[in-house]
Design a protein around this motif. Structure first.
Motif, mmCIF file in Angstrom:
data_model
loop_
_atom_site.group_PDB
_atom_site.id
_atom_site.type_symbol
_atom_site.label_atom_id
_atom_site.label_comp_id
_atom_site.label_asym_id
_atom_site.label_seq_id
_atom_site.Cartn_x
_atom_site.Cartn_y
_atom_site.Cartn_z
ATOM 1 N N LYS A 40 -5.386 5.888 5.609
ATOM 2 C CA LYS A 40 -4.425 6.867 5.114
ATOM 3 C C LYS A 40 -5.139 8.065 4.502
ATOM 4 O O LYS A 40 -4.725 9.211 4.676
ATOM 5 C CB LYS A 40 -3.515 6.215 4.075
ATOM 6 C CG LYS A 40 -2.460 7.123 3.485
ATOM 7 C CD LYS A 40 -1.296 7.355 4.423
ATOM 8 C CE LYS A 40 -0.341 6.187 4.420
ATOM 9 N NZ LYS A 40 0.928 6.485 5.131
ATOM 10 N N GLY B 90 -3.936 2.254 -4.770
ATOM 11 C CA GLY B 90 -2.579 2.772 -4.782
ATOM 12 C C GLY B 90 -2.546 4.263 -5.030
ATOM 13 O O GLY B 90 -3.575 4.921 -5.190
ATOM 14 N N ARG C 82 2.040 4.572 -11.680
ATOM 15 C CA ARG C 82 1.929 4.025 -10.333
ATOM 16 C C ARG C 82 3.126 4.430 -9.479
ATOM 17 O O ARG C 82 4.281 4.279 -9.891
ATOM 18 C CB ARG C 82 1.810 2.506 -10.383
ATOM 19 C CG ARG C 82 1.498 1.868 -9.037
ATOM 20 C CD ARG C 82 1.409 0.340 -9.190
ATOM 21 N NE ARG C 82 1.102 -0.279 -7.923
ATOM 22 C CZ ARG C 82 -0.119 -0.532 -7.489
ATOM 23 N NH1 ARG C 82 -1.151 -0.194 -8.240
ATOM 24 N NH2 ARG C 82 -0.321 -1.118 -6.326
ATOM 25 N N ILE C 83 2.849 4.964 -8.300
ATOM 26 C CA ILE C 83 3.899 5.356 -7.357
ATOM 27 C C ILE C 83 4.072 4.307 -6.269
ATOM 28 O O ILE C 83 5.184 3.878 -5.970
ATOM 29 C CB ILE C 83 3.572 6.730 -6.720
ATOM 30 C CG1 ILE C 83 3.545 7.814 -7.786
ATOM 31 C CG2 ILE C 83 4.577 7.080 -5.628
ATOM 32 C CD1 ILE C 83 3.068 9.154 -7.273
ATOM 33 N N SER C 84 2.971 3.887 -5.656
ATOM 34 C CA SER C 84 3.029 2.898 -4.593
ATOM 35 C C SER C 84 1.651 2.316 -4.361
ATOM 36 O O SER C 84 0.660 2.780 -4.928
ATOM 37 C CB SER C 84 3.559 3.519 -3.290
ATOM 38 O OG SER C 84 2.541 4.293 -2.669
ATOM 39 N N SER C 85 1.596 1.282 -3.528
ATOM 40 C CA SER C 85 0.314 0.670 -3.152
ATOM 41 C C SER C 85 -0.194 1.225 -1.829
ATOM 42 O O SER C 85 -1.120 0.670 -1.238
ATOM 43 C CB SER C 85 0.473 -0.857 -3.060
ATOM 44 O OG SER C 85 1.474 -1.191 -2.104
ATOM 45 N N ALA C 86 0.420 2.305 -1.352
ATOM 46 C CA ALA C 86 0.060 2.898 -0.049
ATOM 47 C C ALA C 86 -1.232 3.697 -0.159
ATOM 48 O O ALA C 86 -1.223 4.925 -0.149
ATOM 49 C CB ALA C 86 1.197 3.783 0.466
ATOM 50 N N GLY D 15 6.580 11.261 -2.614
ATOM 51 C CA GLY D 15 7.977 11.313 -3.012
ATOM 52 C C GLY D 15 8.401 12.646 -3.570
ATOM 53 O O GLY D 15 9.321 12.722 -4.401
ATOM 54 N N TYR E 213 -1.107 7.146 -7.607
ATOM 55 C CA TYR E 213 -0.732 7.283 -9.011
ATOM 56 C C TYR E 213 -0.531 8.757 -9.356
ATOM 57 O O TYR E 213 -1.233 9.620 -8.843
ATOM 58 C CB TYR E 213 -1.833 6.731 -9.924
ATOM 59 C CG TYR E 213 -2.168 5.277 -9.721
ATOM 60 C CD1 TYR E 213 -1.623 4.287 -10.546
ATOM 61 C CD2 TYR E 213 -3.055 4.885 -8.716
ATOM 62 C CE1 TYR E 213 -1.943 2.949 -10.372
ATOM 63 C CE2 TYR E 213 -3.379 3.545 -8.535
ATOM 64 C CZ TYR E 213 -2.824 2.585 -9.366
ATOM 65 O OH TYR E 213 -3.146 1.253 -9.185
ATOM 66 N N ASP F 172 4.700 10.663 1.102
ATOM 67 C CA ASP F 172 4.158 9.500 0.399
ATOM 68 C C ASP F 172 4.232 9.657 -1.115
ATOM 69 O O ASP F 172 4.391 8.677 -1.847
ATOM 70 C CB ASP F 172 2.714 9.246 0.825
ATOM 71 C CG ASP F 172 2.612 8.601 2.204
ATOM 72 O OD1 ASP F 172 3.669 8.300 2.796
ATOM 73 O OD2 ASP F 172 1.483 8.406 2.685
ATOM 74 N N TYR G 218 -2.348 13.878 -8.434
ATOM 75 C CA TYR G 218 -2.075 12.485 -8.083
ATOM 76 C C TYR G 218 -3.391 11.858 -7.635
ATOM 77 O O TYR G 218 -4.215 12.512 -6.987
ATOM 78 C CB TYR G 218 -1.057 12.397 -6.955
ATOM 79 C CG TYR G 218 0.298 12.981 -7.297
ATOM 80 C CD1 TYR G 218 1.366 12.155 -7.619
ATOM 81 C CD2 TYR G 218 0.515 14.364 -7.292
ATOM 82 C CE1 TYR G 218 2.621 12.688 -7.926
ATOM 83 C CE2 TYR G 218 1.755 14.896 -7.608
ATOM 84 C CZ TYR G 218 2.804 14.053 -7.916
ATOM 85 O OH TYR G 218 4.030 14.574 -8.229
#
Length: 370
Positions: free
Chosen positions: A256, A234, A247-251, A334, A236, A332, A222
């Motif tokens: 982080k 993000g 894309r998984i998230s913008s976190a 998932g 990915y 994060d 990832y």
């Protein structure tokens, strides 16, 4: 009528002696219970779901208060689980997913979310955390053995060897972004599928630049994009077969990234992190003995070295680390942390004070850090 609480023992637990005291540990949660050996009978009793009332009747030689207190303590330690609870569901998932590799596979879970030193400690502060005994010898020699001097090799003219000797761990980066093209090349070269080979026993198997035990390739990757020109920040997932990012998230923030890498400050300054996870069933399906867990870790190590050499060849600064906040990363991404779990992180950025080099030339020798 209110339904009676039904409990069962955790599937994945181990008992061991520590300085004459019996301790029982939940391999998934790390919860430890200092036990009297007689309590093993309580745990055995709950191997099949039972109510607390049934336990009181089974252990009627003891006072109800003492039996109740023991049950509560075992529940707090995660050794007794409420049937139907989320904790019991995760315990079932571990038991079913890791059945061939248990109990040895418990090592993986017992070493997750380890405690780490805070980032930014001085050298003196770090030394105070070390044992007071001398360091082990860094090299081994065999006393009295015949020694044969080996010829020196001249590898300076070969670009591969120049790249190999130039590889160093880098923890300082330029604020300039990395290009999407460079991230793409790193992914394709390290984790991408280079082709397929047909086998009679296992069908079509992917070929990659790093070896994998049994060609099982359990490692996924990832990308945490922080400063990549042409790619929004993000998280990915890399589709290795299709050579694409999902894309998984913008976190994805510098804060982080530092948290992911156990508060190591340099991770926040990287352009991108590459988070390797393992899907254990790929290896477990073929290799039923828990020794194959070692092979999963070796696979990740091979990929880490390929990544660092590729980044070096491209003129990027790179690093790798196993100091991770496992559960935070897994949440994060998932993933459940059981059938798929984080293993290793590499990262890269533009070298401090330098411009990127083309992929065709190896960088000059630089100061050794690791």
């Amino acid at each position: 009528m209110e339904r009676a609480l039904t409990l069962r023992s955790a599937h994945c637990q181990s008992a061991y002696w520590d300085k004459g005291k019996l301790r029982i540990i939940n391999c998934l949660t790390g919860g430890v219970f200092a036990a009297n050996p007689i309590l093993l009978e309580v745990i055995r009793f709950f191997f099949s779901p039972k109510t607390i009332r049934e336990a009181m009747l089974e252990f009627d030689a003891y006072s109800p208060e003492s039996v109740g207190e023991v049950i509560l303590e075992l529940m707090r330690a995660g050794l007794l689980l409420e049937c139907g609870s989320p904790e019991a569901a995760r315990d079932d998932l571990l038991d079913s997913s890791w059945e061939p590799w248990l109990p040895a596979g418990g090592y993986h879970f017992l070493t997750k979310d380890a405690p780490y030193l805070k980032g930014g400690l001085s050298a003196a502060q770090k030394r105070r955390t070390m044992p007071g005994t001398p360091q082990p010898l860094k090299f081994k020699t065999i006393e009295g053995a015949e020694r044969i001097a080996l010829p020196a090799s001249d590898s300076k003219r070969d670009s591969f060897f120049r790249t190999l000797h130039a590889r160093r761990t880098r923890r300082t980066f330029s604020p300039a972004p990395a290009s999407l093209a460079s991230i793409s090349q790193l992914l394709q070269t390290t984790w991408g599928v280079q082709g397929f080979i047909k086998t009679k026993a296992f069908g079509s198997l992917p070929l990659k630049t790093s070896p994998s035990g049994g060609a099982r390739h359990p490692i996924e990757v990832y990308v945490m994009a922080l400063r990549v020109k042409g790619l929004d920040p993000g998280l990915y997932h890399y589709d290795a077969r299709g050579h694409a990012l999902e894309r998984i998230s913008s976190a994805a923030t510098a804060r982080k990234a530092r948290a992911y890498c156990a508060d190591q400050p340099y991770a926040a300054r990287a352009a991108a992190l590459f988070i390797m996870t393992a899907i254990f069933a790929r290896s477990m399906w073929k290799y039923r003995h828990p020794r194959a867990y070692r092979v999963v870790l070796l696979d990740a190590g091979h990929l880490g070295q390929t990544f660092c050499l590729t980044a070096t060849r491209m003129g990027l600064a790179s690093f790798s680390t196993a100091a991770l906040k496992d559960t935070l990363i897994e949440q994060d991404l998932g993933i459940d942390g059981i059938s798929e779990s984080v293993i290793y992180v590499t990262g890269c950025g533009m070298p401090a004070g330098k411009r990127p080099r083309g992929a065709g030339s190896a960088p000059r020798q630089a100061r050794n850090t690791s």
